[in-house]
Write an enzyme that holds these catalytic residues in place. Structure first.
Site, PDB file in Angstrom:
ATOM      1  N   HIS A 194       0.815  -1.217   0.000  1.00  0.00           N
ATOM      2  CA  HIS A 194       0.000   0.000   0.000  1.00  0.00           C
ATOM      3  C   HIS A 194       0.848   1.267   0.000  1.00  0.00           C
ATOM      4  CE1 HIS A 194      -3.380  -2.395   2.140  1.00  0.00           C
ATOM      5  NE2 HIS A 194      -3.170  -2.774   0.901  1.00  0.00           N
ATOM      6  N   ARG A 301      -5.081  -4.089 -12.418  1.00  0.00           N
ATOM      7  CA  ARG A 301      -4.951  -4.965 -11.245  1.00  0.00           C
ATOM      8  C   ARG A 301      -6.136  -4.704 -10.305  1.00  0.00           C
ATOM      9  NH1 ARG A 301       0.989  -3.464 -11.758  1.00  0.00           N
ATOM     10  NH2 ARG A 301       2.129  -5.437 -11.853  1.00  0.00           N
ATOM     11  N   ARG A 337      -7.856  -7.726 -15.197  1.00  0.00           N
ATOM     12  CA  ARG A 337      -7.395  -8.964 -14.562  1.00  0.00           C
ATOM     13  C   ARG A 337      -8.274  -9.233 -13.352  1.00  0.00           C
ATOM     14  NH1 ARG A 337      -1.441  -9.436 -12.204  1.00  0.00           N
ATOM     15  NH2 ARG A 337      -2.286  -8.232 -10.491  1.00  0.00           N
ATOM     16  N   GLU A 436       2.372 -16.664 -16.174  1.00  0.00           N
ATOM     17  CA  GLU A 436       3.327 -16.241 -15.136  1.00  0.00           C
ATOM     18  C   GLU A 436       3.776 -17.403 -14.264  1.00  0.00           C
ATOM     19  OE1 GLU A 436       1.508 -13.209 -12.688  1.00  0.00           O
ATOM     20  OE2 GLU A 436      -0.448 -14.189 -12.715  1.00  0.00           O
ATOM     21  N   ASN A 459       7.042 -10.688 -13.801  1.00  0.00           N
ATOM     22  CA  ASN A 459       7.377 -10.497 -12.383  1.00  0.00           C
ATOM     23  C   ASN A 459       7.286 -11.833 -11.645  1.00  0.00           C
ATOM     24  OD1 ASN A 459       7.359  -7.852 -13.139  1.00  0.00           O
ATOM     25  ND2 ASN A 459       5.412  -7.353 -12.179  1.00  0.00           N
ATOM     26  N   ASP A 460       6.177 -12.527 -11.865  1.00  0.00           N
ATOM     27  CA  ASP A 460       6.025 -13.828 -11.214  1.00  0.00           C
ATOM     28  C   ASP A 460       6.749 -14.928 -11.979  1.00  0.00           C
ATOM     29  OD1 ASP A 460       4.611 -13.581  -8.769  1.00  0.00           O
ATOM     30  OD2 ASP A 460       2.843 -12.978  -9.900  1.00  0.00           O
ATOM     31  N   ARG A 470      10.539 -12.536  -5.250  1.00  0.00           N
ATOM     32  CA  ARG A 470      10.813 -11.248  -5.897  1.00  0.00           C
ATOM     33  C   ARG A 470      10.974 -10.106  -4.910  1.00  0.00           C
ATOM     34  NH1 ARG A 470       4.940 -10.576  -9.015  1.00  0.00           N
ATOM     35  NH2 ARG A 470       4.491  -8.520  -8.239  1.00  0.00           N
ATOM     36  N   CYS A 507       3.211  -7.882 -19.587  1.00  0.00           N
ATOM     37  CA  CYS A 507       2.840  -6.819 -18.652  1.00  0.00           C
ATOM     38  C   CYS A 507       3.709  -6.826 -17.389  1.00  0.00           C
ATOM     39  CB  CYS A 507       1.359  -6.912 -18.295  1.00  0.00           C
ATOM     40  SG  CYS A 507       0.924  -8.456 -17.496  1.00  0.00           S
TER      41      CYS A 507
HETATM   42  C1  PEP Z   1       3.510 -10.234 -13.109  1.00  0.00           C
HETATM   43  O1  PEP Z   1       3.543 -11.144 -12.288  1.00  0.00           O
HETATM   44  O2  PEP Z   1       4.377 -10.047 -13.978  1.00  0.00           O
HETATM   45  C2  PEP Z   1       2.410  -9.253 -13.092  1.00  0.00           C
HETATM   46  C3  PEP Z   1       2.301  -8.326 -14.020  1.00  0.00           C
HETATM   47  O3  PEP Z   1       1.525  -9.320 -12.078  1.00  0.00           O
HETATM   48  P1  PEP Z   1       1.800  -8.730 -10.606  1.00  0.00           P
HETATM   49  O4  PEP Z   1       3.017  -7.868 -10.671  1.00  0.00           O
HETATM   50  O5  PEP Z   1       0.561  -8.004 -10.243  1.00  0.00           O
HETATM   51  O6  PEP Z   1       2.004  -9.991  -9.822  1.00  0.00           O
HETATM   52 MG    MG Z   2       1.814 -11.692 -11.130  1.00  0.00          MG
END
Ligand code: PEP
Ligand code: MG
Length: 588
Positions: A194, A301, A337, A436, A459-460, A470, A507
């Protein structure tokens, strides 16, 4: 000189003088008063509580005005806690029974409660501990005459300040809206919590999760903050400071030039269009994204609407919000999403059973399929809003084909219910998935038969492929998209999608990083979804390259075996294409 790293939250480079905010962990000496003065302390406590309540309400109103009602809901948790007799009564008892001063009683009671929450282990309780400590700071500020922050004393001359804190709460972050604040660095915090959401909206470079920065810095030290790379340099050498100043200047010039092209197309030199869309958490980000010429939203998101509220938003509220988003986009695509809760993203109100391994646990689509009433409510709202624009629906963290089918069936079922009830629902809404999880990437050919589109969430995908949290600084050196395995996965996903003519986008954060733009084009991507503020610089790269050169680069780097080699090759190429920014590490 000390060089530290953390999680990049908001990009850019800043240099300024350190301003250390009071640390929430600071404990007061235990002071007592004689029996005849205890009532006086209770009265002081009550006055402080009333003033803190007023301050909190004012902060809430300001955030609501600046960032919208969703962000302001963060404060509701604090407002409820402040009125909670389970917290306030024991504090008064400490004064009446043990004779503590009001400040000592607050310090002890609140610290004990925060400690109890922390000991429960899960993220949801750690969040509660932070809420309690935030309130403690506020009330002590009233009792001891300390100001919430020290910004009032920031001198008007000089370069401005870099705010350094052990941990900021969303309320602290909102209070940093000040034209002398050049950057913000904290020791705790992840990119998506947050506080980071509120801090990113300040428009200055922000790095969170930067271990040791408080111990290493003193008020007035020169601090360099690189919010793009998540780097912080404490007391840089003159030479290093000069190089960062030069880079800051280059970035400023480049930003100004790139912004002048907001109305122009994102097309390569040889005429291939690369669609650039925005990643958003809140609807208020849409106007900014449109100003930068985005084609739409590639990742909305939606869980943030739930995270900033104490209770689950109702169907009508969600329908209204989603309709608003679609209307604001005026025919441009909105890729919504569905709920991505779990792991590090829990709602405050849900008393979830702590998991030993939450990132491998009941999260995202898995959670939704096991909590169908909540999921159905969201899907009803999504479908009811669908008539207001150009909508695509996307499921997060899909692991198996069966899971995708189940989620899609549920969506169809909800659509049928709505039609039976007389609601209008758009036909042919594309239904896709995030790629992901490595199993989904490896099996992309099978998923391409059932999903209408893919969005690669690096990212995931990185975290699960290289087995690195991460958000964990201690293994951050292993967390990179330049890992050859990641590149192979991305390429196989774009190929699998291409064979079935299914749209594929990316993304994850690498879509925002110009270091990777050429590579992503070379790997077959024609659509990127990224942080809206970074669209101009990515578009600038697109406009200066040829697809053939990107493909050659992709072929060359996917043949390399080390992350270092890959990164070096990408940076060299970027420097050639975008000499104004240069390779991002040229100042380090
Ligand atoms: C990701 O995992 O790359 C992604 C875009 O989703 P988030 O960062 O919300 O997990
Ligand atoms: Mg993700």
């Amino acid at each position: 000189m000390r060089e530290l790293t953390g999680n990049p939250v908001a990009p850019g480079v800043a240099l300024g003088a350190a301003l250390l905010l009071e640390q929430p962990r600071e404990r007061l000496a235990r002071r007592t008063v004689p029996p005849e003065r205890r009532q006086e302390q209770v009265d002081r406590l009550e006055a402080a509580l009333a003033a803190a309540l007023e301050g909190l309400q004012a902060d809430r109103d300001r955030v609501e005005q600046d960032l919208g009602p969703e962000a302001a809901q963060i404060f509701d948790v604090h407002l409820v806690l402040l009125k909670d007799s389970a917290l306030i009564e024991p504090t008064k008892a400490q004064i009446r029974e043990d004779g503590l001063t009001a400040a000592s009683a607050v310090s002890e009671t609140f610290a004990n409660l925060a400690q109890r929450f922390r000991a429960m282990g899960s993220q949801v309780f750690r969040d509660k501990a932070r809420d309690v400590l935030d309130l403690e700071k506020r009330i002590l500020g009233q009792l001891l005459g300390r100001t919430q922050d020290r910004l009032a004393n920031v001198p008007d001359e000089g370069e401005g300040v870099v705010v350094i804190a052990y941990e900021l709460t969303p309320a602290d972050a909102a209070a940093l809206q000040h034209d002398r604040v050049l950057a913000v660095v904290t020791e705790l915090g992840g990119r998506t919590d947050h506080t980071s959401i509120v801090a990113a909206a300040l428009g200055v470079p922000v790095v969170v999760g930067c271990a040791d920065v408080v111990a290493q810095s003193q008020d007035g030290d020169t601090i360099v903050v690189d919010g793009t790379r998540g780097k912080v340099v404490v007391r840089p050498t003159d030479e290093k400071a000069e190089r960062y100043r030069a880079r800051r200047q280059r970035l400023e010039r480049f930003r100004a030039t790139a912004a002048t092209r907001d109305g122009e197309d994102s097309v390569t030199l040889d005429g291939t269009r690369i669609s650039l869309q925005g990643n958003i958490e809140f609807i208020r980000e849409i106007p900014g994204l449109l100003e930068h010429g985005a084609d739409g939203v590639g990742l909305y998101r939606t869980e943030f609407l739930y995270l900033t509220s104490d209770t689950e938003p109702d169907e009508d509220t969600l329908t209204e919000r989603y309709s608003e988003a679609l209307q604001a986009l005026d025919g441009r695509q909105l890729t919504l999403r569905t709920l991505d809760l779990g792991a590090d993203k829990y709602t405050q109100a849900m008393a979830l059973v702590p998991e030993r391994n939450p990132f491998l646990g009941l999260r995202s689509i898995r959670w939704c399929l096991q909590n169908q009433p909540v999921f159905r409510r969201q899907l009803r709202a999504v479908l009811r809003a669908s008539i207001h624009g150009n909508l695509r629906v996307m499921f997060p963290l899909v692991t198996t084909v069966g899971e995708f089918r189940q989620a899609r069936l549920l969506l169809n079922d909800v659509a049928q219910d709505l039609r039976d009830e007389g609601h209008e629902v758009s036909r042919d809404i594309p239904v896709g998935m995030m790629v992901e999880v490595p199993s989904a990437a490896i099996q992309a050919a099978s998923f391409a038969k059932v999903a209408d589109f893919f969005s690669i969430g690096t990212n995931d995908l990185i975290q699960y492929t290289v087995a690195v949290d991460r958000g964990n600084e201690r293994v951050a050196n292993l967390y990179t998209a330049a890992n050859p395995a990641i590149l192979r996965l991305v390429r196989s996903v774009t190929k699998a999608a291409g064979r079935r003519q299914k749209p594929v986008s990316i993304c994850g954060e690498i879509a925002s990083d110009v270091t990777y733009t050429m590579l992503l084009i070379g790997l077959g991507l024609r659509s990127l979804s990224l942080v809206p503020a970074l669209i101009p610089r990515v578009r600038e790269v697109v406009r200066r390259v040829r697809v053939e050169d990107c493909e050659n680069l992709a072929r060359r780097v996917t043949g390399l075996e080390s992350e270092r080699g890959i990164l070096r090759a990408l940076r060299e190429e970027l420097e050639r294409v975008l000499p104004e920014i240069g390779a991002d590490d040229d100042a380090t």
